[in-house]
Design an enzyme around this catalytic site. Structure first.
Site, PDB file in Angstrom:
ATOM      1  N   GLY A  28      94.065 -44.495  34.148  1.00  0.00           N
ATOM      2  CA  GLY A  28      94.884 -45.690  33.972  1.00  0.00           C
ATOM      3  C   GLY A  28      95.326 -46.208  35.323  1.00  0.00           C
ATOM      4  O   GLY A  28      94.951 -45.664  36.359  1.00  0.00           O
ATOM      5  N   TRP A  29      96.118 -47.258  35.283  1.00  0.00           N
ATOM      6  CA  TRP A  29      96.638 -47.784  36.530  1.00  0.00           C
ATOM      7  C   TRP A  29      97.903 -48.556  36.241  1.00  0.00           C
ATOM      8  O   TRP A  29      98.197 -48.910  35.103  1.00  0.00           O
ATOM      9  CB  TRP A  29      95.619 -48.688  37.235  1.00  0.00           C
ATOM     10  CG  TRP A  29      95.220 -49.859  36.412  1.00  0.00           C
ATOM     11  CD1 TRP A  29      95.805 -51.080  36.392  1.00  0.00           C
ATOM     12  CD2 TRP A  29      94.149 -49.898  35.456  1.00  0.00           C
ATOM     13  NE1 TRP A  29      95.166 -51.881  35.466  1.00  0.00           N
ATOM     14  CE2 TRP A  29      94.152 -51.189  34.887  1.00  0.00           C
ATOM     15  CE3 TRP A  29      93.185 -48.979  35.044  1.00  0.00           C
ATOM     16  CZ2 TRP A  29      93.241 -51.567  33.912  1.00  0.00           C
ATOM     17  CZ3 TRP A  29      92.277 -49.363  34.072  1.00  0.00           C
ATOM     18  CH2 TRP A  29      92.300 -50.650  33.524  1.00  0.00           C
ATOM     19  N   GLY A  30      98.671 -48.770  37.281  1.00  0.00           N
ATOM     20  CA  GLY A  30      99.882 -49.576  37.173  1.00  0.00           C
ATOM     21  C   GLY A  30      99.918 -50.527  38.347  1.00  0.00           C
ATOM     22  O   GLY A  30      98.916 -50.700  39.042  1.00  0.00           O
ATOM     23  N   PHE A  32     101.413 -50.171  41.130  1.00  0.00           N
ATOM     24  CA  PHE A  32     101.465 -49.522  42.439  1.00  0.00           C
ATOM     25  C   PHE A  32     100.395 -48.465  42.644  1.00  0.00           C
ATOM     26  O   PHE A  32     100.257 -47.937  43.719  1.00  0.00           O
ATOM     27  CB  PHE A  32     102.822 -48.807  42.609  1.00  0.00           C
ATOM     28  CG  PHE A  32     104.007 -49.709  42.656  1.00  0.00           C
ATOM     29  CD1 PHE A  32     103.874 -51.087  42.567  1.00  0.00           C
ATOM     30  CD2 PHE A  32     105.275 -49.176  42.808  1.00  0.00           C
ATOM     31  CE1 PHE A  32     104.964 -51.920  42.615  1.00  0.00           C
ATOM     32  CE2 PHE A  32     106.386 -50.002  42.863  1.00  0.00           C
ATOM     33  CZ  PHE A  32     106.228 -51.370  42.763  1.00  0.00           C
ATOM     34  N   SER A  33      99.676 -48.152  41.594  1.00  0.00           N
ATOM     35  CA  SER A  33      98.864 -46.930  41.680  1.00  0.00           C
ATOM     36  C   SER A  33      97.665 -46.963  40.751  1.00  0.00           C
ATOM     37  O   SER A  33      97.595 -47.782  39.832  1.00  0.00           O
ATOM     38  CB  SER A  33      99.728 -45.735  41.278  1.00  0.00           C
ATOM     39  OG  SER A  33     100.092 -45.859  39.918  1.00  0.00           O
ATOM     40  N   THR A  34      96.725 -46.058  41.020  1.00  0.00           N
ATOM     41  CA  THR A  34      95.701 -45.742  40.028  1.00  0.00           C
ATOM     42  C   THR A  34      95.878 -44.273  39.660  1.00  0.00           C
ATOM     43  O   THR A  34      96.325 -43.472  40.483  1.00  0.00           O
ATOM     44  CB  THR A  34      94.263 -45.948  40.559  1.00  0.00           C
ATOM     45  OG1 THR A  34      94.132 -45.215  41.776  1.00  0.00           O
ATOM     46  CG2 THR A  34      93.968 -47.409  40.803  1.00  0.00           C
ATOM     47  N   VAL A  35      95.561 -43.935  38.438  1.00  0.00           N
ATOM     48  CA  VAL A  35      95.730 -42.560  37.979  1.00  0.00           C
ATOM     49  C   VAL A  35      94.378 -42.013  37.522  1.00  0.00           C
ATOM     50  O   VAL A  35      93.686 -42.651  36.731  1.00  0.00           O
ATOM     51  CB  VAL A  35      96.768 -42.473  36.841  1.00  0.00           C
ATOM     52  CG1 VAL A  35      96.926 -41.036  36.368  1.00  0.00           C
ATOM     53  CG2 VAL A  35      98.120 -43.017  37.305  1.00  0.00           C
ATOM     54  N   LYS A  50      97.907 -39.200  40.558  1.00  0.00           N
ATOM     55  CA  LYS A  50      98.410 -40.570  40.729  1.00  0.00           C
ATOM     56  C   LYS A  50      98.349 -40.929  42.202  1.00  0.00           C
ATOM     57  O   LYS A  50      99.023 -40.320  43.029  1.00  0.00           O
ATOM     58  CB  LYS A  50      99.844 -40.663  40.186  1.00  0.00           C
ATOM     59  CG  LYS A  50     100.473 -42.037  40.274  1.00  0.00           C
ATOM     60  CD  LYS A  50     101.731 -42.131  39.413  1.00  0.00           C
ATOM     61  CE  LYS A  50     102.441 -43.454  39.621  1.00  0.00           C
ATOM     62  NZ  LYS A  50     103.548 -43.662  38.662  1.00  0.00           N
ATOM     63  N   ASP A 152     112.817 -47.816  32.701  1.00  0.00           N
ATOM     64  CA  ASP A 152     111.630 -48.533  32.236  1.00  0.00           C
ATOM     65  C   ASP A 152     110.996 -47.838  31.040  1.00  0.00           C
ATOM     66  O   ASP A 152     109.778 -47.658  30.977  1.00  0.00           O
ATOM     67  CB  ASP A 152     110.620 -48.692  33.382  1.00  0.00           C
ATOM     68  CG  ASP A 152     109.569 -49.765  33.070  1.00  0.00           C
ATOM     69  OD1 ASP A 152     109.825 -50.609  32.179  1.00  0.00           O
ATOM     70  OD2 ASP A 152     108.504 -49.755  33.708  1.00  0.00           O
TER      71      ASP A 152
END
Ligand code: ADP
Ligand code: MG
Length: 420
Positions: A28-30, A32-35, A50, A152
């Protein structure tokens, strides 16, 4: 954003932290980051890696996240408190700069994916109860023992615990890790897809093999991330993740927190906030699980903004905001007149929660009443009146069991079954 200061491009088979971790596939990703799913060669298990974007302020945010995750791990040596566990952290130098990396215990799909996978249909209430217990256990720990606000909470940031033990015993479960770069990996996307397809086929076989009996897929994702659960045993465990916005209650750094639909009224009005903002988001999440719909989905309209619509939706469900609360925030004047009425949205249609649950979502009257009785106090406009996570854990609704439970589960799951 795969450029300087941005994401670190990862390929399957890439090594991290002196070769200890090997990238398997993207989870996954957000923002700020990729996981990534990674194989930990020291412990012979799967972990989630992460990888933060490299620019200075992303690194600072990651350091803060690591601090909070570390505190959470230190206080929970038994790993029973429903918060994702930080295993390790390190820096990784790549062509886009230095990336801070967090190694987390590997979990399953998010509740958001679960809701999507159920095609936004209501989830069986006994499962909602189990999930609520886990979330509340996590929140009680963060709030009362650590003094931390998550800020969050939402379905996307609650992950199911993988129930196949692939994470712990990949070899025996038949989900063999990739230890070397697959050939042709340098050739980019086409090869990646091919490898992913192969992995998916392998995972499907493994799932079928593990079952031997019927299993249902609770999660969507393929390969070792697949979350499977047998029909017998109805415990649904999950954990709170994503501490990217979390803070110490006595050291808050942001005014505008939370994802829109899960945002508490005092955040919109900017009248100061505390632990109880997480409780508000929790109630929104519980409703969404039980109905498949977001509790509040505000939109801007003719002459009014999203915030004002949001406040109107809250009042249509929960009644009028007490005047003192309505006019008490730094932003109150933008939305309310001095009587405590919304400036631009005048006619509100009151539709209280228990009636919404029976009329729109067709819950039997008693179930609707019990569920509303659990949720309504958490949705108090006065933050101090909301029950704490600890108090919610005592609520009788969490220990109710609906009748026809077995039938219901069978029916719900039938379209997800794989016959072994
Ligand atoms: P961000 O702060 O960038 O939103 P998150 O921590 O929410 O990052 O992670 C982004 C996504 O990566 C999650 O929504 C989830 O799909 C996946 N993910 C994060 N942590 C894990 C984990 N421990 N196990 C499995 N998947 C994870
Ligand atoms: Mg996230």
């Amino acid at each position: 954003s795969y450029r300087k200061g941005g994401y670190h491009a990862v390929r399957i088979g890439d090594q991290f932290s002196g070769g200890r971790y090997i990238a398997q596939r993207k989870l996954g990703w957000g923002q700020f980051s990729t996981v990534w799913l990674a194989y930990d060669t020291h412990t012979s298990s799967y972990v989630a890696l992460k990888i933060q974007k490299s620019a200075q302020h992303f690194s600072q945010a990651a350091l803060h996240e690591i601090e909070l995750l570390q505190a959470a791990a230190d206080g929970d040596t038994e790993n029973t408190k429903c918060v994702v566990r930080l295993i390790d952290d390190f820096k990784h130098a790549g062509p886009n700069g230095q990336h801070l990396c967090m190694v987390l215990e590997f979990l399953g799909d998010s509740l958001l994916r679960l809701i999507k996978y159920n095609r936004y249909k209501a989830m069986e209430l006994n499962k909602v109860r189990e999930i609520c217990k886990c979330i509340l256990t996590g929140l009680d720990y963060l709030h009362r023992e650590l003094g931390m606000i998550h800020s969050d909470l939402k379905p996307e940031n609650i992950l199911l615990c993988s129930t196949i033990d692939a994470a712990k015993d990949p070899i025996r479960s038949g989900l063999r890790p990739i230890l070397e770069k697959p050939e042709g990996n340098q050739n980019g996307a086409a090869t990646m897809n091919l490898i992913e397809k192969k992995l998916k086929r392998r995972a499907r076989r493994a799932v079928a093999k593990i079952s031997g009996r019927r299993v249902s897929i609770v999660g969507l994702s393929e390969t070792p991330t697949k979350t499977v659960r047998s029909l017998d045993g109805i415990d649904v465990k999950c954990k709170v993740v994503d501490f990217g916005n979390a803070c110490w209650a006595d050291n808050k750094f942001a005014e505008e927190i939370q994802t829109r639909q899960y945002r508490a009224p005092e955040v919109i009005l900017q009248s100061g906030y505390s632990f109880s903002v997480d409780m508000w988001s929790f109630a929104c999440t519980a409703f969404e699980l039980a109905t498949g719909d977001m509790l509040f989905a505000p939109k801007d309209g003719n002459g009014y903004g999203e915030d004002e619509d949001h406040l109107a939706l809250m009042m249509e469900l929960l009644g009028k905001i007490p005047r003192k609360i309505a006019i008490g925030g730094a932003r109150s004047k933008d939305y309310f007149d001095r009587h405590g009425d919304l400036k631009r949205i005048r006619r509100l249609k009151y539709w209280p929660l228990d009636r919404l649950l029976t009329d729109k979502y067709k819950l039997p009257e008693a179930e609707a009443r019990e569920f509303a009785d659990f949720l309504c106090p958490i949705l108090a406009f006065e933050p101090e009146k909301r029950p704490t996570a600890q108090q919610c854990l005592q609520h009788p609704w969490l220990n109710l069991r609906a009748q026809n439970n077995e039938d219901h589960v069978e029916g719900q799951m039938s379209n997800l079954q794989i016959k072994g």
